[in-house]
Design an enzyme around this catalytic site. Sequence first.
Site, PDB file in Angstrom:
ATOM      1  N   ALA A   1       0.833  -1.212   0.000  1.00  0.00           N
ATOM      2  CA  ALA A   1       0.000   0.000   0.000  1.00  0.00           C
ATOM      3  C   ALA A   1       0.861   1.254   0.000  1.00  0.00           C
ATOM      4  CB  ALA A   1      -0.896  -0.001   1.231  1.00  0.00           C
TER       5      ALA A   1
ATOM      6  N   ALA B   1       1.805   2.111   3.421  1.00  0.00           N
ATOM      7  CA  ALA B   1       2.829   1.225   3.995  1.00  0.00           C
ATOM      8  C   ALA B   1       4.227   1.793   3.774  1.00  0.00           C
ATOM      9  CB  ALA B   1       2.708  -0.171   3.400  1.00  0.00           C
TER      10      ALA B   1
ATOM     11  N   ARG C   1      -0.235  -9.521  -3.229  1.00  0.00           N
ATOM     12  CA  ARG C   1      -0.917 -10.601  -3.962  1.00  0.00           C
ATOM     13  C   ARG C   1      -0.097 -11.010  -5.179  1.00  0.00           C
ATOM     14  NH1 ARG C   1      -5.942  -7.153  -5.264  1.00  0.00           N
ATOM     15  NH2 ARG C   1      -4.194  -5.699  -5.439  1.00  0.00           N
TER      16      ARG C   1
ATOM     17  N   LEU D   1      -4.700  -2.560   4.204  1.00  0.00           N
ATOM     18  CA  LEU D   1      -5.477  -2.980   3.028  1.00  0.00           C
ATOM     19  C   LEU D   1      -6.656  -2.036   2.822  1.00  0.00           C
ATOM     20  CD1 LEU D   1      -5.534  -6.847   3.671  1.00  0.00           C
ATOM     21  CD2 LEU D   1      -4.156  -5.592   1.975  1.00  0.00           C
TER      22      LEU D   1
ATOM     23  N   HIS E   1     -10.259  -5.166   5.743  1.00  0.00           N
ATOM     24  CA  HIS E   1      -9.671  -5.186   7.089  1.00  0.00           C
ATOM     25  C   HIS E   1     -10.212  -6.355   7.911  1.00  0.00           C
ATOM     26  CE1 HIS E   1      -8.570  -0.583   7.078  1.00  0.00           C
ATOM     27  NE2 HIS E   1      -7.983  -1.261   6.109  1.00  0.00           N
TER      28      HIS E   1
ATOM     29  N   LYS F   1      -6.921   2.646  10.112  1.00  0.00           N
ATOM     30  CA  LYS F   1      -8.261   3.199  10.213  1.00  0.00           C
ATOM     31  C   LYS F   1      -8.937   3.194   8.856  1.00  0.00           C
ATOM     32  CE  LYS F   1      -8.388   6.511   8.068  1.00  0.00           C
ATOM     33  NZ  LYS F   1      -8.099   6.884   6.632  1.00  0.00           N
TER      34      LYS F   1
HETATM   35  N1  NAP Z   1      -3.182   6.423   9.035  1.00  0.00           N
HETATM   36  C1  NAP Z   1      -3.000   7.111   7.939  1.00  0.00           C
HETATM   37  O1  NAP Z   1      -2.368   8.155   7.935  1.00  0.00           O
HETATM   38  C2  NAP Z   1      -3.520   6.573   6.652  1.00  0.00           C
HETATM   39  C3  NAP Z   1      -3.235   7.270   5.474  1.00  0.00           C
HETATM   40  C4  NAP Z   1      -3.655   6.730   4.275  1.00  0.00           C
HETATM   41  C5  NAP Z   1      -4.380   5.548   4.271  1.00  0.00           C
HETATM   42  N2  NAP Z   1      -4.700   4.933   5.427  1.00  0.00           N
HETATM   43  C6  NAP Z   1      -5.478   3.670   5.412  1.00  0.00           C
HETATM   44  O2  NAP Z   1      -4.627   2.664   4.882  1.00  0.00           O
HETATM   45  C7  NAP Z   1      -5.363   1.774   4.053  1.00  0.00           C
HETATM   46  C8  NAP Z   1      -4.706   1.733   2.679  1.00  0.00           C
HETATM   47  O3  NAP Z   1      -4.732   3.011   2.081  1.00  0.00           O
HETATM   48  P1  NAP Z   1      -3.748   3.353   0.853  1.00  0.00           P
HETATM   49  O4  NAP Z   1      -4.123   4.689   0.343  1.00  0.00           O
HETATM   50  O5  NAP Z   1      -2.334   3.136   1.247  1.00  0.00           O
HETATM   51  O6  NAP Z   1      -4.214   2.244  -0.208  1.00  0.00           O
HETATM   52  P2  NAP Z   1      -3.490   1.689  -1.521  1.00  0.00           P
HETATM   53  O7  NAP Z   1      -2.247   2.436  -1.809  1.00  0.00           O
HETATM   54  O8  NAP Z   1      -4.534   1.606  -2.578  1.00  0.00           O
HETATM   55  O9  NAP Z   1      -3.050   0.225  -1.077  1.00  0.00           O
HETATM   56  C9  NAP Z   1      -3.935  -0.771  -0.721  1.00  0.00           C
HETATM   57  C10 NAP Z   1      -3.232  -2.111  -0.939  1.00  0.00           C
HETATM   58  O10 NAP Z   1      -4.166  -3.141  -0.665  1.00  0.00           O
HETATM   59  C11 NAP Z   1      -3.878  -4.255  -1.470  1.00  0.00           C
HETATM   60  N3  NAP Z   1      -5.131  -4.770  -2.030  1.00  0.00           N
HETATM   61  C12 NAP Z   1      -5.666  -5.989  -1.764  1.00  0.00           C
HETATM   62  N4  NAP Z   1      -6.807  -6.179  -2.425  1.00  0.00           N
HETATM   63  C13 NAP Z   1      -7.003  -5.065  -3.156  1.00  0.00           C
HETATM   64  C14 NAP Z   1      -8.013  -4.676  -4.082  1.00  0.00           C
HETATM   65  N5  NAP Z   1      -9.048  -5.482  -4.385  1.00  0.00           N
HETATM   66  N6  NAP Z   1      -7.910  -3.475  -4.667  1.00  0.00           N
HETATM   67  C15 NAP Z   1      -6.890  -2.635  -4.364  1.00  0.00           C
HETATM   68  N7  NAP Z   1      -5.893  -2.956  -3.508  1.00  0.00           N
HETATM   69  C16 NAP Z   1      -5.952  -4.166  -2.906  1.00  0.00           C
HETATM   70  C17 NAP Z   1      -2.900  -3.829  -2.551  1.00  0.00           C
HETATM   71  O11 NAP Z   1      -1.668  -4.442  -2.252  1.00  0.00           O
HETATM   72  P3  NAP Z   1      -1.063  -5.651  -3.128  1.00  0.00           P
HETATM   73  O12 NAP Z   1      -1.480  -5.375  -4.559  1.00  0.00           O
HETATM   74  O13 NAP Z   1       0.384  -5.484  -2.913  1.00  0.00           O
HETATM   75  O14 NAP Z   1      -1.601  -6.933  -2.609  1.00  0.00           O
HETATM   76  C18 NAP Z   1      -2.780  -2.318  -2.374  1.00  0.00           C
HETATM   77  O15 NAP Z   1      -1.473  -1.866  -2.564  1.00  0.00           O
HETATM   78  C19 NAP Z   1      -6.813   2.268   4.086  1.00  0.00           C
HETATM   79  O16 NAP Z   1      -7.520   1.567   5.084  1.00  0.00           O
HETATM   80  C20 NAP Z   1      -6.680   3.729   4.488  1.00  0.00           C
HETATM   81  O17 NAP Z   1      -7.819   4.204   5.189  1.00  0.00           O
HETATM   82  C21 NAP Z   1      -4.278   5.431   6.614  1.00  0.00           C
END
Ligand code: NAP
Length: 337
Positions: free
Chosen positions: A14, A17, A38, A75, A80, A98
Amino acid sequence: MTDRPLRFGVLGAANIARAFIAGVAPSAKVTVAAVASRDPAKAEAFARETGVPRFHGSYEALLADQEIDALYIPLPNSLHAEWVVRAAEHGKPVLCEKPLAISGAQAREMFAAARKNGVALVEGFPYLAQIQTAKLRELLAAGAIGKLKTIHAAFGITSADPQNIRLSPTLGGGAVLDAGSYATSLIRIAAGERPTRVHATAHFAANGVDLTTLATIEFANGLLAQMSCSFETGYHRHALIAGTDGVIETNFLNHPPRSGPAVLQVKRGIAFDAAFEPLEVPAGNGFLREAESFADMLVHGPERWTGASEAESIDIMDTLDAVAASACSGGWVELRS
Ligand SMILES: NC(=O)c1ccc[n+]([C@@H]2O[C@H](COP(=O)([O-])OP(=O)(O)OC[C@H]3O[C@@H](n4cnc5c(N)ncnc54)[C@H](OP(=O)(O)O)[C@@H]3O)[C@@H](O)[C@H]2O)c1
């Protein structure tokens, strides 16, 4: 109990991450030991890019990895619950991004699975690990601004890329679950109790996800709060907490601002000309502080966790459910106790 750092596994390559891994890098208490994607090639590339020593080409392989002590789950929101439950069944404690889930019912199932398997589960809101938030909690508990009467908590960003998980109706998208979870958590934590009812209005995208939502949240103690969240505005993140004896303003930041120190503004007294007193407090990387608090909790017990408690996370999720339901029905939605 050992002297070595807590070894995190990260589920999914992500975007957030990347920030988590970079944030915790200076820690002597925690380390990211493996990542999973994945797609095996993506896992390898992500591990190389982030400097994580090991990688897995499936989430199952990471859960089965005996050299991982805990999981960080960033994720999409709709996944989650499934992966927290699976992690718990593998005996792994979880720091889950979150919002914890996409419904209060899911959040309850996740905590039940964690309890059944004897592992810890917490929701990550990095701002809760900041000294600024500890100071805010301390001021409110000490009655620094009297009895709380109103809170306005706002968080807005621009999110317009249709490929972004935030705009997906099947992956738990929408402003309420994303930015709204932050503003709602601040309101719940400042209020110190579970809301009683919610009224909300929203603007929706054609695919059904909410883009801008405003909610009124009532509490039994007489507090009225307003939460706003949006994917259609310039970045803003701000809360104004007003009590019978004063006012506090906070930007409840996750990480230190690039533009200067994190500041809490406290106005003690009710006079028109009472001045805001800036309380400058040191700020560190929110992921580092959060992950170290998580590691301390696993060793020393739940009182070392600076984030949301189980009850707070469930109340936040139930409130987000009520906001979504009210935005659809147009009426008040009661939160069952
Ligand atoms: N605390 C904070 O500051 C903060 C900030 C931003 C986001 N977040 C939270 O973190 C989480 C992820 O956010 P993000 O913006 O980092 O998301 P993102 O970049 O889109 O990453 C999500 C990851 O989930 C995996 N995944 C598994 N099934 C998927 C599907 N069907 N479609 C898309 N991705 C899938 C993918 O990894 P693989 O392809 O490698 O398997 C993808 O890289 C969310 O819950 C968000 O609310 C928190």
